[in-house]
Design an enzyme around this catalytic site. Structure first.
Site, short mmCIF file in Angstrom:
data_model
loop_
_atom_site.label_atom_id
_atom_site.label_comp_id
_atom_site.label_asym_id
_atom_site.label_seq_id
_atom_site.Cartn_x
_atom_site.Cartn_y
_atom_site.Cartn_z
N ASN A 80 0.85 -1.18 0.00
CA ASN A 80 0.00 0.00 0.00
C ASN A 80 0.90 1.24 0.00
O ASN A 80 1.81 1.35 0.83
CB ASN A 80 -0.88 -0.03 1.25
N HIS A 119 -9.12 -4.79 -5.74
CA HIS A 119 -7.99 -4.98 -4.82
C HIS A 119 -8.52 -5.45 -3.46
O HIS A 119 -9.49 -4.92 -2.94
CB HIS A 119 -7.19 -3.68 -4.65
N LEU A 129 -12.08 -1.29 13.79
CA LEU A 129 -10.84 -0.49 13.67
C LEU A 129 -11.16 0.80 12.94
O LEU A 129 -10.99 0.89 11.72
CB LEU A 129 -9.79 -1.27 12.87
#
Ligand code: B4P
Length: 308
Positions: free
Chosen positions: A93, A156, A270
């Site tokens: 990333n 992705h 999260l």
């Protein structure tokens, strides 16, 4: 199934991560973490004010006529990790806030608004086997559709290491048990009884076959599509998350609430705050208040799951 990323993958990802940061090809944004309790759940909120500096991709409907840049068609060599079979590549990333965040991208363009295919699930499972950081487990996630928090339109699937002691929403949901009155154990999703937004969780067996993965995802997706239809949603948007232990899907009705953009990581516990104001908003509204607004209310069929 695909061959798993090789034994050398953890070394590869660590050395590539360091060299990409050093070369300026990877922007690592430091963040702080704060735990915000919500009933028997704990949401870990990452606060990363410097993310505001990240370039924002333009969307099709923007006035500028130039075509949108696709970073995954020819990934940057500094970010490239390895191929996975003929169809996928693994890359780092470019804008990570946790080290070793990597992506599994299709080599050819495939749309991010499409659900995961049999091959996608198989590739995801193989990536989850990688021991990227000792003492952590990998979380896979897929943001599907325009309200899911996705910013890139090329398919992705993302992977981040998470601390093993952190109990995410699906871990807690499964601790309530699987509905015993249902004989199709393994295919009948459960959900957390104290969470307002519709979500569906299934355990993943040890050493699953591709069929095991496909059946579970199909079951979760079927319920997600029913929920979207019942709420009259015109576009299909959902979040998918997976570990070696479970699969999770939540339909989406909104991309953000109170300026807080939520992707799949947020829906499992999260959340990301890009400013102190966003952190305050999350604390004041409560993490379940934020996720309830970007998700969709549960429907009756979903509620009936707890009839056991
Ligand atoms: P998407 O599915 O399209 O969207 P996203 O994860 O929500 O990321 P977004 O880009 O919207 O980032 P955000 O500011 O919300 O994923 C696209 C992925 O491709 C992203 O990971 C993006 O960084 C990456 N990417 C873009 N250009 C690239 C390039 N040229 N080469 C390689 N990769 C490229 O969030 C910032 C980051 O924090 C994102 O990576 C996000 O996934 C991550 N994040 C969000 N919440 C988190 C959390 N609670 N914990 C850890 N990480 C979190």
């Amino acid at each position: 199934m695909f061959p798993p990323p090789s034994d050398t993958f953890p070394d590869l990802i660590r050395s590539k991560f360091s060299s990409a940061v050093d070369a300026g090809s990877l922007t690592f944004t430091p963040s702080t973490e704060i735990d915000v309790p919500a009933g028997d759940l704990t949401f870990r909120v990452r606060v990363a004010p410097n993310l505001a500096q990240k370039p924002v991709p333009t969307r099709e409907e923007d006035a500028a006529p130039k075509p949108k840049f696709n970073p995954f068609l020819n990934p940057e060599p500094d970010l490239f990790l390895c191929d996975l079979g003929d169809r996928y590549s693994l890359i780092l990333n470019k804008f990570s806030i946790v080290p070793y965040h990597f992506l599994c991208i299709t080599k050819e363009f495939e749309p991010q608004r499409a659900p995961l295919s049999e091959e996608d699930l198989s590739a995801t499972w193989e990536c989850l086997q990688a021991n990227v950081e000792s003492g952590s487990r990998l979380l896979a996630f897929y943001n599907c559709g325009e309200l899911s928090g996705a910013s890139q339109e090329h398919k992705h699937i993302q992977f981040i290491p998470v601390p093993p002691d952190l109990r995410l929403l699906p871990d807690v949901a499964l601790s309530y048990g699987i509905p015993v009155s249902k004989d199709a154990i393994g295919q009948f999703p459960t959900s957390h009884p104290g969470v307002e937004f519709a979500h569906f969780v299934l355990p993943v067996p040890k050493n699953p076959s591709t069929d095991d993965l496909v059946m579970r995802f199909s079951s979760l997706l079927a319920r997600t599509l029913t929920t979207l239809r019942e709420h009259g949603q015109r576009t299909i948007s959902f979040n998918f998350a997976m570990t070696k232990d479970w699969m999770f899907v939540a339909p989406r009705g909104q991309e953000s609430y109170g300026g807080v953009s939520v992707n799949a990581t947020g829906m499992v516990g999260l959340l990301l705050a890009k400013s102190e104001e966003q952190l305050d908003f999350i604390k004041n509204t409560g993490p379940l208040g934020v996720t309830a607004r970007v998700g969709l209310p549960r429907i009756t069929e979903d509620e009936q799951q707890h009839d056991y």
